[in-house]
Design a protein around this motif. Structure first.
Motif, PDB file in Angstrom:
ATOM      1  N   ALA A  43      58.945 -41.275 -32.599  1.00 33.70           N
ATOM      2  CA  ALA A  43      59.981 -42.234 -32.211  1.00 33.70           C
ATOM      3  C   ALA A  43      60.246 -42.227 -30.706  1.00 33.70           C
ATOM      4  O   ALA A  43      61.041 -43.027 -30.216  1.00 33.70           O
ATOM      5  N   GLY A  44      59.611 -41.319 -29.978  1.00 34.21           N
ATOM      6  CA  GLY A  44      59.820 -41.247 -28.532  1.00 34.21           C
ATOM      7  C   GLY A  44      61.036 -40.444 -28.127  1.00 34.21           C
ATOM      8  O   GLY A  44      61.409 -40.438 -26.948  1.00 34.21           O
ATOM      9  N   ASP A  45      61.668 -39.759 -29.081  1.00 29.94           N
ATOM     10  CA  ASP A  45      62.805 -38.891 -28.770  1.00 29.94           C
ATOM     11  C   ASP A  45      62.249 -37.542 -28.331  1.00 29.94           C
ATOM     12  O   ASP A  45      62.198 -36.582 -29.108  1.00 29.94           O
ATOM     13  N   LEU A  46      61.827 -37.450 -27.077  1.00 23.17           N
ATOM     14  CA  LEU A  46      61.106 -36.277 -26.614  1.00 23.17           C
ATOM     15  C   LEU A  46      61.993 -35.036 -26.583  1.00 23.17           C
ATOM     16  O   LEU A  46      61.559 -33.943 -26.960  1.00 23.17           O
ATOM     17  N   GLY A  47      63.235 -35.198 -26.141  1.00 25.09           N
ATOM     18  CA  GLY A  47      64.138 -34.052 -26.132  1.00 25.09           C
ATOM     19  C   GLY A  47      64.373 -33.521 -27.527  1.00 25.09           C
ATOM     20  O   GLY A  47      64.370 -32.308 -27.753  1.00 25.09           O
ATOM     21  N   GLY A  48      64.578 -34.438 -28.464  1.00 27.27           N
ATOM     22  CA  GLY A  48      64.780 -34.032 -29.852  1.00 27.27           C
ATOM     23  C   GLY A  48      63.544 -33.383 -30.431  1.00 27.27           C
ATOM     24  O   GLY A  48      63.630 -32.410 -31.190  1.00 27.27           O
ATOM     25  N   ALA A  49      62.368 -33.919 -30.079  1.00 26.89           N
ATOM     26  CA  ALA A  49      61.121 -33.350 -30.580  1.00 26.89           C
ATOM     27  C   ALA A  49      60.913 -31.937 -30.047  1.00 26.89           C
ATOM     28  O   ALA A  49      60.538 -31.030 -30.789  1.00 26.89           O
ATOM     29  N   VAL A  50      61.163 -31.746 -28.747  1.00 28.09           N
ATOM     30  CA  VAL A  50      61.003 -30.419 -28.145  1.00 28.09           C
ATOM     31  C   VAL A  50      61.893 -29.404 -28.860  1.00 28.09           C
ATOM     32  O   VAL A  50      61.456 -28.318 -29.242  1.00 28.09           O
ATOM     33  N   GLN A  51      63.152 -29.769 -29.071  1.00 33.80           N
ATOM     34  CA  GLN A  51      64.071 -28.843 -29.724  1.00 33.80           C
ATOM     35  C   GLN A  51      63.668 -28.582 -31.170  1.00 33.80           C
ATOM     36  O   GLN A  51      63.732 -27.446 -31.663  1.00 33.80           O
TER      37      GLN A  51
ATOM     38  N   MET B   8      29.942 -13.074 -42.192  1.00 37.32           N
ATOM     39  CA  MET B   8      30.591 -13.556 -40.974  1.00 37.32           C
ATOM     40  C   MET B   8      32.000 -14.024 -41.297  1.00 37.32           C
ATOM     41  O   MET B   8      32.208 -14.757 -42.254  1.00 37.32           O
ATOM     42  N   GLN B   9      32.949 -13.590 -40.542  1.00 36.03           N
ATOM     43  CA  GLN B   9      34.345 -13.982 -40.805  1.00 36.03           C
ATOM     44  C   GLN B   9      34.596 -15.390 -40.287  1.00 36.03           C
ATOM     45  O   GLN B   9      34.112 -15.790 -39.230  1.00 36.03           O
ATOM     46  N   PRO B  10      35.351 -16.192 -41.026  1.00 32.44           N
ATOM     47  CA  PRO B  10      35.622 -17.563 -40.589  1.00 32.44           C
ATOM     48  C   PRO B  10      36.530 -17.581 -39.382  1.00 32.44           C
ATOM     49  O   PRO B  10      37.410 -16.752 -39.228  1.00 32.44           O
ATOM     50  N   ARG B  11      36.284 -18.544 -38.498  1.00 34.76           N
ATOM     51  CA  ARG B  11      37.192 -18.771 -37.382  1.00 34.76           C
ATOM     52  C   ARG B  11      38.448 -19.435 -37.902  1.00 34.76           C
ATOM     53  O   ARG B  11      38.463 -20.076 -38.938  1.00 34.76           O
ATOM     54  N   ASN B  12      39.527 -19.308 -37.143  1.00 33.58           N
ATOM     55  CA  ASN B  12      40.750 -20.014 -37.500  1.00 33.58           C
ATOM     56  C   ASN B  12      40.521 -21.510 -37.415  1.00 33.58           C
ATOM     57  O   ASN B  12      39.814 -22.001 -36.550  1.00 33.58           O
ATOM     58  N   MET B  13      41.158 -22.227 -38.318  1.00 29.01           N
ATOM     59  CA  MET B  13      41.037 -23.671 -38.295  1.00 29.01           C
ATOM     60  C   MET B  13      41.670 -24.239 -37.048  1.00 29.01           C
ATOM     61  O   MET B  13      42.682 -23.750 -36.578  1.00 29.01           O
ATOM     62  N   SER B  14      41.065 -25.275 -36.507  1.00 26.52           N
ATOM     63  CA  SER B  14      41.649 -25.962 -35.362  1.00 26.52           C
ATOM     64  C   SER B  14      41.785 -27.430 -35.695  1.00 26.52           C
ATOM     65  O   SER B  14      40.827 -28.056 -36.123  1.00 26.52           O
ATOM     66  N   MET B  15      42.951 -27.978 -35.533  1.00 31.86           N
ATOM     67  CA  MET B  15      43.151 -29.405 -35.752  1.00 31.86           C
ATOM     68  C   MET B  15      43.056 -30.166 -34.438  1.00 31.86           C
ATOM     69  O   MET B  15      43.460 -31.312 -34.346  1.00 31.86           O
ATOM     70  N   SER B  16      42.526 -29.569 -33.428  1.00 34.17           N
ATOM     71  CA  SER B  16      42.556 -30.169 -32.104  1.00 34.17           C
ATOM     72  C   SER B  16      41.878 -31.517 -32.064  1.00 34.17           C
ATOM     73  O   SER B  16      42.285 -32.399 -31.329  1.00 34.17           O
ATOM     74  N   GLY B  17      40.743 -31.701 -32.841  1.00 37.70           N
ATOM     75  CA  GLY B  17      40.069 -32.977 -32.774  1.00 37.70           C
ATOM     76  C   GLY B  17      40.892 -34.098 -33.318  1.00 37.70           C
ATOM     77  O   GLY B  17      40.707 -35.254 -32.978  1.00 37.70           O
ATOM     78  N   VAL B  18      41.833 -33.782 -34.207  1.00 37.73           N
ATOM     79  CA  VAL B  18      42.650 -34.828 -34.805  1.00 37.73           C
ATOM     80  C   VAL B  18      43.770 -35.258 -33.878  1.00 37.73           C
ATOM     81  O   VAL B  18      44.120 -36.428 -33.799  1.00 37.73           O
ATOM     82  N   VAL B  19      44.384 -34.319 -33.202  1.00 41.61           N
ATOM     83  CA  VAL B  19      45.520 -34.664 -32.368  1.00 41.61           C
ATOM     84  C   VAL B  19      45.232 -34.400 -30.900  1.00 41.61           C
ATOM     85  O   VAL B  19      46.079 -33.994 -30.139  1.00 41.61           O
ATOM     86  N   ASP B  20      43.995 -34.608 -30.527  1.00 39.04           N
ATOM     87  CA  ASP B  20      43.579 -34.467 -29.142  1.00 39.04           C
ATOM     88  C   ASP B  20      44.438 -35.342 -28.264  1.00 39.04           C
ATOM     89  O   ASP B  20      44.833 -36.421 -28.625  1.00 39.04           O
ATOM     90  N   LEU B  21      44.694 -34.887 -27.104  1.00 37.54           N
ATOM     91  CA  LEU B  21      45.637 -35.624 -26.258  1.00 37.54           C
ATOM     92  C   LEU B  21      44.991 -36.605 -25.317  1.00 37.54           C
ATOM     93  O   LEU B  21      45.685 -37.128 -24.516  1.00 37.54           O
ATOM     94  N   ALA B  22      44.015 -37.049 -25.466  1.00 28.72           N
ATOM     95  CA  ALA B  22      44.118 -38.410 -25.651  1.00 28.72           C
ATOM     96  C   ALA B  22      45.120 -38.478 -26.778  1.00 28.72           C
ATOM     97  O   ALA B  22      45.597 -39.518 -27.081  1.00 28.72           O
ATOM     98  N   ALA B  23      45.447 -37.359 -27.495  1.00 31.57           N
ATOM     99  CA  ALA B  23      46.391 -37.152 -28.562  1.00 31.57           C
ATOM    100  C   ALA B  23      47.255 -38.309 -28.905  1.00 31.57           C
ATOM    101  O   ALA B  23      46.918 -39.073 -29.765  1.00 31.57           O
ATOM    102  N   VAL B  24      48.450 -38.361 -28.219  1.00 36.47           N
ATOM    103  CA  VAL B  24      49.406 -39.385 -28.604  1.00 36.47           C
ATOM    104  C   VAL B  24      48.720 -40.747 -28.556  1.00 36.47           C
ATOM    105  O   VAL B  24      48.992 -41.618 -29.356  1.00 36.47           O
ATOM    106  N   LYS B  25      47.792 -40.919 -27.612  1.00 40.39           N
ATOM    107  CA  LYS B  25      47.108 -42.202 -27.454  1.00 40.39           C
ATOM    108  C   LYS B  25      45.980 -42.368 -28.482  1.00 40.39           C
ATOM    109  O   LYS B  25      45.953 -43.312 -29.250  1.00 40.39           O
ATOM    110  N   ALA B  26      45.045 -41.416 -28.497  1.00 42.52           N
ATOM    111  CA  ALA B  26      43.867 -41.571 -29.334  1.00 42.52           C
ATOM    112  C   ALA B  26      44.200 -41.524 -30.816  1.00 42.52           C
ATOM    113  O   ALA B  26      43.624 -42.237 -31.611  1.00 42.52           O
ATOM    114  N   ALA B  27      45.143 -40.675 -31.204  1.00 43.18           N
ATOM    115  CA  ALA B  27      45.503 -40.598 -32.613  1.00 43.18           C
ATOM    116  C   ALA B  27      46.089 -41.909 -33.086  1.00 43.18           C
ATOM    117  O   ALA B  27      45.795 -42.383 -34.176  1.00 43.18           O
TER     118      ALA B  27
END
Length: 325
Positions: A202-210, A1-20
């Motif tokens: 740091a909350g610099d959302l524009g900078g993060a997006v870019q 059986m071929q392995p599925r791609n790894m998912s880090m979703s549980g770590v940075v779930d969005l409750a993400a910014v909050k839950a992490a």
């Protein structure tokens, strides 16, 4: 059986910014308590791990201590296996060897599914071997099936990097083992990705997006950058919104797709993942044409933020399919 791609979703779930952030704080508090206990010579002190303790057999009785509590100090990789499973016999020794090479940056918990059916079911394991991780109390799937050594190394490298950057988990020191202590593998850090994470934190959302877009321009398949970009864009969309007004508009106009999209974004940022998904599934059901398509596309974007392996995403995909077809 071929392995599925790894998912880090549980770590940075969005409750993400909050839950992490909350999980990282709890992990730091747990480490502080352990240090205090150690200084006082208390029974709750967390000693250095021996090389032999990096790989342990875990059952339902000691799962909380050996996996959940331990995951506040070090990422715990879980290997679901069985004696009759031939691929398990290939993957198990490889995982054990690699985890020891990480010299305390990871530990391995081996769970026999025949003897621990409750854990097997709780994790939603579909087949074995199946490899999960628990980081700061949060579970996430890594891959299923026997995998080549290089691919397993890449998955573990990513796990170590995310655990350190997002949760501050640097592992445990190793002592008391026989022979020479193995060197800790170096996990190369992408400076551009690190800059993007720093801007987001740091909350610099524009900078993060870019910054995330810059990473993706050179590496379109970088899943961590895709997830970071989705989070940053979501936070950018809700920035400055009057939550009470948005929710009232959504309640007053259930067929207004734009109002439902704004409210769903707020739901997701607030950690109400099921509410966000349910709102947009309902918007798809109520509307037609361009409005329906807008609601559907936005829902798919929110799925990407949370992560395709998340059970809430799986459930919402099913609900969306029932509405569409």
């Amino acid at each position: 059986m071929q392995p599925r791609n790894m998912s880090m979703s549980g770590v940075v779930d969005l409750a993400a910014v909050k839950a992490a952030g909350e999980a990282k704080q709890k992990a730091e508090e747990a480490r502080a308590r352990a240090r205090t206990a150690g200084e006082q010579g208390g029974a709750g002190a967390a000693p250095d791990a021996s090389v032999s303790s990096l790989v342990t057999e875990v059952d339902e009785a000691d799962f909380e201590r050996e996996v959940l509590q331990r995951s506040t100090e070090v990422p715990v990789v879980i290997d679901f296996w069985a004696e009759w499973c031939e691929p398990c016999k290939q993957l198990g020794p490889l995982l054990e060897r690699l985890v020891r090479e990480y010299a305390g940056r990871l530990v391995l918990a081996k769970i026999d599914v025949d003897r621990n059916q409750m854990l097997f079911q709780q994790f939603g394991v579909q087949g074995i071997p199946a490899v999960f991780a628990v980081v700061a109390g949060q579970a996430l799937p890594l891959f299923q099936g026997a995998a080549p050594e290089q691919q397993v190394r890449e998955v573990l490298d990513q796990l170590v990097q995310v655990a350190e950057q997002r949760f501050g988990l640097t592992g445990v020191s190793v002592g008391g083992g026989e022979g020479e202590q193995p060197a800790v593998p170096e996990v190369p850090e992408d400076p551009a990705l690190a800059a993007a994470h720093s801007a987001l934190d740091a909350g610099d959302l524009g900078g993060a997006v870019q910054a995330y877009r810059n990473v993706l321009a050179g590496d379109p398949g970088n899943m961590e950058a895709k997830l970071g970009l989705a989070q940053a864009e979501l936070l950018q969309r809700v920035q400055g919104l009057d939550a009470a007004r948005v929710r009232k508009e959504a309640a007053d106009a259930p067929a207004d797709v734009r109002a439902q999209i704004r409210a769903a974004d707020l739901d997701l940022v607030g950690g109400h993942v099921e509410d966000a998904f349910g709102r947009l599934v309902e918007a798809v059901r109520r509307t037609a044409g361009e409005d329906r398509d807008a609601a559907r596309v936005h829902l798919l974007e929110l799925f990407e933020v949370v992560g395709s392996d998340d059970p809430r995403v799986v459930a919402a995909r099913g609900a969306l399919a029932r509405v569409l077809f």
